[in-house]
Design a protein around this motif. Structure first.
Motif, PDB file in Angstrom:
ATOM      1  N   SER A 135      -4.076   2.412   1.494  1.00 38.02           N
ATOM      2  CA  SER A 135      -3.020   2.474   0.488  1.00 38.02           C
ATOM      3  C   SER A 135      -3.523   2.887  -0.892  1.00 38.02           C
ATOM      4  O   SER A 135      -2.831   3.591  -1.629  1.00 38.02           O
ATOM      5  CB  SER A 135      -2.313   1.118   0.400  1.00 38.02           C
ATOM      6  N   ASP A 136      -4.733   2.452  -1.269  1.00 38.22           N
ATOM      7  CA  ASP A 136      -5.201   2.742  -2.626  1.00 38.22           C
ATOM      8  C   ASP A 136      -5.626   4.191  -2.821  1.00 38.22           C
ATOM      9  O   ASP A 136      -5.890   4.614  -3.937  1.00 38.22           O
ATOM     10  CB  ASP A 136      -6.356   1.808  -3.006  1.00 38.22           C
ATOM     11  N   THR A 137      -5.695   4.965  -1.730  1.00 40.28           N
ATOM     12  CA  THR A 137      -6.068   6.379  -1.847  1.00 40.28           C
ATOM     13  C   THR A 137      -4.879   7.312  -1.708  1.00 40.28           C
ATOM     14  O   THR A 137      -5.042   8.529  -1.775  1.00 40.28           O
ATOM     15  CB  THR A 137      -7.110   6.747  -0.761  1.00 40.28           C
ATOM     16  N   LEU A 138      -3.684   6.750  -1.510  1.00 43.58           N
ATOM     17  CA  LEU A 138      -2.492   7.549  -1.241  1.00 43.58           C
ATOM     18  C   LEU A 138      -1.508   7.478  -2.401  1.00 43.58           C
ATOM     19  O   LEU A 138      -1.513   6.515  -3.174  1.00 43.58           O
ATOM     20  CB  LEU A 138      -1.814   7.054   0.036  1.00 43.58           C
ATOM     21  N   PRO A 139      -0.632   8.479  -2.526  1.00 40.64           N
ATOM     22  CA  PRO A 139       0.419   8.409  -3.554  1.00 40.64           C
ATOM     23  C   PRO A 139       1.311   7.197  -3.340  1.00 40.64           C
ATOM     24  O   PRO A 139       1.488   6.729  -2.206  1.00 40.64           O
ATOM     25  CB  PRO A 139       1.198   9.718  -3.332  1.00 40.64           C
ATOM     26  N   ILE A 140       1.883   6.705  -4.414  1.00 40.67           N
ATOM     27  CA  ILE A 140       2.730   5.520  -4.346  1.00 40.67           C
ATOM     28  C   ILE A 140       3.915   5.736  -3.404  1.00 40.67           C
ATOM     29  O   ILE A 140       4.333   4.823  -2.696  1.00 40.67           O
ATOM     30  CB  ILE A 140       3.206   5.133  -5.765  1.00 40.67           C
ATOM     31  N   GLY A 141       4.449   6.949  -3.381  1.00 37.16           N
ATOM     32  CA  GLY A 141       5.576   7.236  -2.498  1.00 37.16           C
ATOM     33  C   GLY A 141       5.254   6.998  -1.036  1.00 37.16           C
ATOM     34  O   GLY A 141       6.068   6.442  -0.279  1.00 37.16           O
ATOM     35  N   ILE A 142       4.058   7.396  -0.628  1.00 34.64           N
ATOM     36  CA  ILE A 142       3.644   7.179   0.758  1.00 34.64           C
ATOM     37  C   ILE A 142       3.394   5.695   1.007  1.00 34.64           C
ATOM     38  O   ILE A 142       3.686   5.166   2.078  1.00 34.64           O
ATOM     39  CB  ILE A 142       2.384   8.015   1.077  1.00 34.64           C
ATOM     40  N   ASN A 143       2.878   4.993   0.001  1.00 33.29           N
ATOM     41  CA  ASN A 143       2.707   3.538   0.114  1.00 33.29           C
ATOM     42  C   ASN A 143       4.034   2.853   0.405  1.00 33.29           C
ATOM     43  O   ASN A 143       4.103   1.884   1.167  1.00 33.29           O
ATOM     44  CB  ASN A 143       2.122   2.952  -1.171  1.00 33.29           C
ATOM     45  N   LEU A 144       5.114   3.335  -0.222  1.00 37.51           N
ATOM     46  CA  LEU A 144       6.436   2.773   0.033  1.00 37.51           C
ATOM     47  C   LEU A 144       6.809   2.900   1.509  1.00 37.51           C
ATOM     48  O   LEU A 144       7.321   1.972   2.120  1.00 37.51           O
ATOM     49  CB  LEU A 144       7.489   3.492  -0.818  1.00 37.51           C
ATOM     50  N   MET A 145       6.534   4.073   2.073  1.00 38.37           N
ATOM     51  CA  MET A 145       6.848   4.287   3.482  1.00 38.37           C
ATOM     52  C   MET A 145       5.996   3.388   4.373  1.00 38.37           C
ATOM     53  O   MET A 145       6.490   2.793   5.341  1.00 38.37           O
ATOM     54  CB  MET A 145       6.624   5.755   3.846  1.00 38.37           C
ATOM     55  N   GLN A 146       4.717   3.273   4.045  1.00 40.03           N
ATOM     56  CA  GLN A 146       3.839   2.433   4.851  1.00 40.03           C
ATOM     57  C   GLN A 146       4.233   0.963   4.764  1.00 40.03           C
ATOM     58  O   GLN A 146       4.053   0.209   5.717  1.00 40.03           O
ATOM     59  CB  GLN A 146       2.389   2.612   4.410  1.00 40.03           C
ATOM     60  N   LEU A 147       4.789   0.556   3.625  1.00 42.65           N
ATOM     61  CA  LEU A 147       5.189  -0.837   3.458  1.00 42.65           C
ATOM     62  C   LEU A 147       6.244  -1.246   4.481  1.00 42.65           C
ATOM     63  O   LEU A 147       6.304  -2.405   4.894  1.00 42.65           O
ATOM     64  CB  LEU A 147       5.713  -1.060   2.039  1.00 42.65           C
ATOM     65  N   THR A 148       7.075  -0.296   4.913  1.00 40.92           N
ATOM     66  CA  THR A 148       8.119  -0.621   5.890  1.00 40.92           C
ATOM     67  C   THR A 148       7.531  -0.997   7.242  1.00 40.92           C
ATOM     68  O   THR A 148       8.215  -1.598   8.067  1.00 40.92           O
ATOM     69  CB  THR A 148       9.087   0.561   6.083  1.00 40.92           C
ATOM     70  N   THR A 149       6.280  -0.652   7.485  1.00 41.06           N
ATOM     71  CA  THR A 149       5.659  -0.956   8.780  1.00 41.06           C
ATOM     72  C   THR A 149       4.791  -2.208   8.725  1.00 41.06           C
ATOM     73  O   THR A 149       4.235  -2.611   9.748  1.00 41.06           O
ATOM     74  CB  THR A 149       4.783   0.229   9.244  1.00 41.06           C
TER      75      THR A 149
END
Length: 261
Positions: A135-149
């Motif tokens: 997560s710390d290497t990815l854009p915040i937008g992608i972090n949002l998507m990953q949070l759903t999982t």
């Protein structure tokens, strides 16, 4: 967890997020809009279509599908609906791409042969959220998507970490308050037995940062406004002021004044 509605909210508010995932980023990525479109003369409704601005050159349409459960008929349906839309709207595009988002490869349909002409082309990109990196290497937008999982055990901690990152980093055109609101909404869906206030407390949010506070603040403003108008409107009408003049004086709608005449 109602991930379809979560992703609809994410993409509706920030349609450019899809282009952080795909290789074929259009020139006017920031100006795309996300829509749910109906294919005329069929029973098809496509939930995720990213439409280019009117002045885009070339006009590129992106079809997106977010799939969080095993569905062997996914590709049959997705490509059929996309091509049907293209056939019905030939004047609206110059090119098109499809993006399919899975939490992991295990949920992709087993049959990849039937639609290999699409799956093996550069017009279709499959995204596996668990393979994108930490997560710390990815854009915040992608972090949002990953949070759903995220699992129930790790959701709260990951959400808090993401909130802190949002507070500290530049988010560009993504308003920080709206990103925090989406994080809270994802957590509310995950912990459906908790109230929104309890979820916000769990995430370490101060009440001023949340929609709950903003809504309460607005309700309080409306109550105070109503109390003032209740007293002032009858008095001002007796002085000869019109309803329109009173509304202008208090900077409110005429309908608000009418209630107390």
């Amino acid at each position: 967890m109602k991930r379809d509605s979560i992703y609809y909210q994410i993409f509706k508010r920030f349609p450019a997020l899809i282009f952080e995932l795909v290789d074929n980023r259009p020139v006017q990525a920031q100006n795309y809009r996300f829509e749910s479109v109906e294919v005329k003369e069929t029973t098809f409704r496509i939930d995720g279509v990213f439409l280019p601005p009117e002045d885009a050159t070339p006009k590129i349409i992106f079809f997106a599908e977010v799939q969080f459960q095993k569905d062997e008929g996914l590709y049959h349906r997705f490509f059929t609906e996309s091509l049907m839309y293209l056939n019905r709207n030939q004047s609206q595009y110059d090119d098109w791409y499809c993006v399919v988002i899975f939490p992991s490869r295990s949920l992709e349909p087993n049959d990849k042969r039937t639609h290999r002409i699409f799956l093996n082309s550069d017009q279709v990109q499959r995204i596996y959220l668990d393979e994108l990196g930490t997560s710390d290497t990815l854009p915040i937008g992608i972090n949002l998507m990953q949070l759903t999982t995220a699992s129930s055990e790790t959701m709260a901690e990951k959400a808090k970490q993401l909130i802190q990152r949002v507070k500290l980093e530049e988010t560009g055109k993504l308003p920080k308050t709206e990103i925090i609101e989406i994080i809270t909404t994802i957590a509310v869906y995950k912990f459906s037995s908790l109230s929104r206030e309890e979820v916000e407390a769990m995430l370490g949010l101060t009440i001023e940062q949340t929609r709950v506070y903003q809504e309460a603040k607005e309700e309080g403003r409306e109550e105070r406004e109503a109390e003032i108008l209740k007293v002032a409107v009858p008095l001002l009408l007796k002085t000869g002021m019109s309803v329109e003049q009173i509304a202008q004086q208090f900077n409110v709608a005429v309908e608000s004044v009418e209630k107390y005449r």
